[in-house]
Scaffold this active site. Structure first.
Site, short mmCIF file in Angstrom:
data_model
loop_
_atom_site.label_atom_id
_atom_site.label_comp_id
_atom_site.label_asym_id
_atom_site.label_seq_id
_atom_site.Cartn_x
_atom_site.Cartn_y
_atom_site.Cartn_z
N SER A 127 -7.92 -1.13 6.80
CA SER A 127 -7.23 -0.50 7.93
C SER A 127 -6.72 0.88 7.55
O SER A 127 -6.10 1.56 8.38
CB SER A 127 -6.04 -1.34 8.36
OG SER A 127 -6.44 -2.63 8.69
N THR A 162 0.85 -1.19 0.00
CA THR A 162 0.00 0.00 0.00
C THR A 162 0.88 1.23 0.00
O THR A 162 2.08 1.15 0.23
CB THR A 162 -0.91 -0.05 1.26
OG1 THR A 162 -1.70 -1.20 1.20
CG2 THR A 162 -1.79 1.16 1.42
N ASP A 177 -9.41 -8.91 2.07
CA ASP A 177 -9.59 -8.12 3.31
C ASP A 177 -10.95 -8.39 3.97
O ASP A 177 -11.20 -7.93 5.07
CB ASP A 177 -9.47 -6.62 3.02
CG ASP A 177 -8.03 -6.13 3.16
OD1 ASP A 177 -7.15 -6.95 3.45
OD2 ASP A 177 -7.80 -4.92 2.99
N GLY A 233 0.75 -0.41 5.56
CA GLY A 233 1.25 -1.33 6.58
C GLY A 233 0.22 -2.29 7.14
O GLY A 233 0.32 -2.68 8.31
N GLY A 234 -0.79 -2.68 6.33
CA GLY A 234 -1.77 -3.65 6.81
C GLY A 234 -2.48 -3.10 8.05
O GLY A 234 -2.65 -1.89 8.20
N1 GLU Z 1 -5.49 -3.89 2.16
C1 GLU Z 1 -5.18 -3.24 3.39
C2 GLU Z 1 -6.28 -2.32 3.80
O1 GLU Z 1 -7.00 -1.83 3.00
C3 GLU Z 1 -3.93 -2.45 3.30
C4 GLU Z 1 -2.74 -3.30 3.15
C5 GLU Z 1 -1.47 -2.57 3.45
O2 GLU Z 1 -1.40 -1.46 3.87
O3 GLU Z 1 -0.45 -3.11 3.31
O4 GLU Z 1 -6.44 -2.05 4.95
#
Ligand code: GLU
Length: 596
Positions: free
Chosen positions: A460, A394, A434, A481-482
């Site tokens: 997130s 991301t 997700d 960062g997930g």
């Molecule tokens: N797919 C995740 C989200 O939308 C983000 C993944 C990431 O930041 O690495 O929360």
């Protein structure tokens, strides 16, 4: 059971209503947002210098922050394809300094009509299929929303012709760009898995003999330039016509073909709502709305911390203990309650209600870790808890233009290189992973973030804009960062507002993530066990917490996990009292912050 039935029937009702009504959750607790005098100049902060430069060119040509955001996104999709791009989704928080309004744009991907609640489960075992099977499946790809979201914002705030904003990246794609260390590193890291399975990705990211293209390689991408030209002519060119047909064809390929159809793509619409804003010690803090959980979760951490004197606690074991405890509580609520608010009633106001957060803060002791952490009960109704993790891949960027129009954008294809399927020069997202893989939790309670047709998966992502006590713009923040994004972002707000740090120093605070019982943090001088090298990503700098502070946290009872790989990618633009802007870019990645 009664609650489960109620939820199911309200879900059916909402599903039948279709996709038109935008979520409208107005500001909570009356935070103050005023007009702001124009800054002395514009600024862009993004994860790659070529993307920052693309944004600056547009600002210099008289473009607005939204025009520049379009240019930055176009460039990121080319030079940082592992993180975001045309095939992905995004959330954007926008501050209009003349109207004193803050908007939340939602370009999150959407599940196809054919999606089912159990599509990520193995039929034989009933358990979630393994990571690469889910990620690399056709089922993981949702209708991409980033570009139409930006187009919607352009209709509201664009100054230049929409297509002009792609010009510099069209040229860069045709001439070739220099592959950065981070891109080269990720290609190498993903090479043993599924990136080579897709013929387009194989031809693009690898040499003829199958070696990953190295750092410094001049990579051109004619297909990407052509896709941008098509988008310049038709902002919905990814959702209808030839490109959409190619996306649908790639999604329908084995393994685990998806059902995404041209009808799903044609039905996709970006959403726009008032931003989610709360007051933190007199500062309005504004973020994205569900299905982003970052707005409510970051603000829940802050709202809990408001019950403690964080500035007196300072950047010490006590300060981090309070931050961690507030994070445990906020993540627990977020895991349980947040999902797409068009499908599930997300109790955002209740979760951020100051009296409710006072009851949460009362669970925290200053001298010992909480014994158990559960989601609270902001409203009385049952929800299953979603344990699905999300994975790095991301980008966060931010722009302020010379009028003061401000955007804070987090954008993603989900995992590194998304589903690792490449179409027309860009990567397809795997955003639908997700969703919770399971529809019910261990107690058989329906999970808010379960898959459903035309639903958007919980995110997130936490783009934020923070205001001064007089209501004027103060700074933007956000990160990839997930699910750690929430902790990374909240850390910068505490760092700047409570600990009086500069944006750059706030970014360089150690990352501390408290979720599900353990406390993961960047420790000082941690070395790779095999190579004995400091491993801090592109920045190669030490951000770790001092060992004495880590031990003090352990003495408070925290289950500390010393981490080496907290590769946040925080970007901040901060407005000083004299109207000058200063930026911050995370040295853990490759970003830059530059004035116009
Ligand atoms: N797919 C995740 C989200 O939308 C983000 C993944 C990431 O930041 O690495 O929360």
């Amino acid at each position: 059971m009664k609650h489960a039935l109620l939820l199911t029937s309200s879900f059916l009702l909402l599903a039948c209503k279709g996709v038109d009504a935008p979520p409208s959750i107005a500001a909570v607790d009356g935070p103050k947002i005023a007009t702001t005098p124009a800054p002395t100049t514009g600024m862009v902060a993004a994860a790659n210098p070529l993307a920052t430069e693309a944004g600056l060119k547009v600002l210099r040509a008289g473009g607005s922050a939204v025009d520049a955001a379009i240019a930055v996104q176009a460039a990121l999709g080319l030079v940082e394809p592992q993180s975001s791009g045309l095939g992905g989704g995004a959330f954007m928080v926008l501050y209009d300094p003349k109207a004193a309004k803050v908007w939340a744009y939602d370009g999150r991907e959407e599940a196809p009509a054919g999606a089912t609640a159990t599509m990520f489960l193995d039929e034989a075992s009933g358990k979630p299929r393994n990571y690469f099977e889910r990620t690399g499946s056709g089922q993981s790809t949702g209708a991409p929303g980033a570009m139409v979201m930006l187009h919607k914002a352009h209709e509201d705030y664009g100054q230049l012709d929409w297509g002009t904003n792609f010009d510099s990246t069209i040229k860069l794609a045709e001439d070739g760009f220099t592959v950065s260390p981070r891109l080269a590193g990720l290609i190498t890291r993903m090479a043993p898995y599924i990136l080579k399975n897709d013929p387009n990705a194989r031809a693009y990211f690898f040499t003829e003999d199958g070696a990953p293209i190295p750092e410094g390689f001049l990579r051109d991408n004619q297909s990407y330039a052509d896709s941008l030209r098509a988008l310049a002519k038709n902002p919905r060119a990814l959702l209808e016509g030839e490109i959409a047909e190619d996306i649908v064809a790639a999604v329908k390929m084995e393994p685990f073909p998806g059902t995404l159809s041209l009808a799903d793509m044609a039905a996709y619409q970006p959403r726009k709502a008032e931003a989610l804003c709360t007051d933190y010690r007199g500062h309005a803090i504004c973020g994205a709305q569900p299905p982003a959980s970052g707005g409510v979760a970051v603000q829940s951490i802050l709202g809990t911390l408001e019950n403690f004197d964080m500035s007196a606690a300072g950047n010490t074991a006590q300060g981090w203990h309070l931050f961690a405890e507030a994070s445990f509580l906020a993540y627990a609520d977020r895991d349980k309650y947040v999902a797409d608010s068009k499908f599930v009633d997300v109790p955002v106001r209740e979760m951020l209600n100051k009296d409710y957060l006072k009851t949460r803060a009362a669970l925290i002791s200053t001298d010992a870790v909480m014994e158990s952490v559960n989601a609270g009960n902001p409203v009385a109704f049952a929800r299953g808890t979603d344990a699905t993790p999300d994975n790095p891949g991301t980008s966060h960027f931010t722009v302020v233009d010379k009028e003061g129009l401000t955007v804070s954008v987090t954008t993603t294809v989900e995992s590194a290189f998304g589903s690792q399927r490449m179409v027309r020069g860009f990567m397809l997202n795997n955003q639908l992973t997700d969703f919770s893989s399971r529809d019910k939790d261990a107690d058989g309670v329906l999970i808010a973030n379960r898959v459903a047709p035309r639903k958007r998966p919980r995110s997130s992502m936490s783009p934020h804009i923070v205001f001064a006590p007089n209501g004027e713009f103060l700074f933007t923040t956000g990160s990839p960062g997930g699910n750690s994004i929430i902790a990374y972002t909240a850390k910068t707000i505490v760092g700047v507002l409570d600990w009086g740090l500069s944006p750059q120093d706030a970014i360089e605070l150690p990352n501390v993530i408290a979720r599900n019982g353990s406390l993961k943090l960047e420790a000082q001088n941690l070395r790779d066990a095999e190579t004995d090298e400091l491993d801090r990503g592109a920045g190669a700098k030490e951000f770790g917490m001092e060992e004495a502070t880590v031990s003090a946290l352990e003495n408070l009872g925290h289950d500390v996990r010393r981490s080496r790989g907290e590769i946040s990618g925080l970007h901040i633009i901060y407005r000083q009292n004299d109207g000058t802007l200063i930026g911050g870019a995370d040295p853990r990645r490759e970003g830059t912050a530059e004035a116009q």
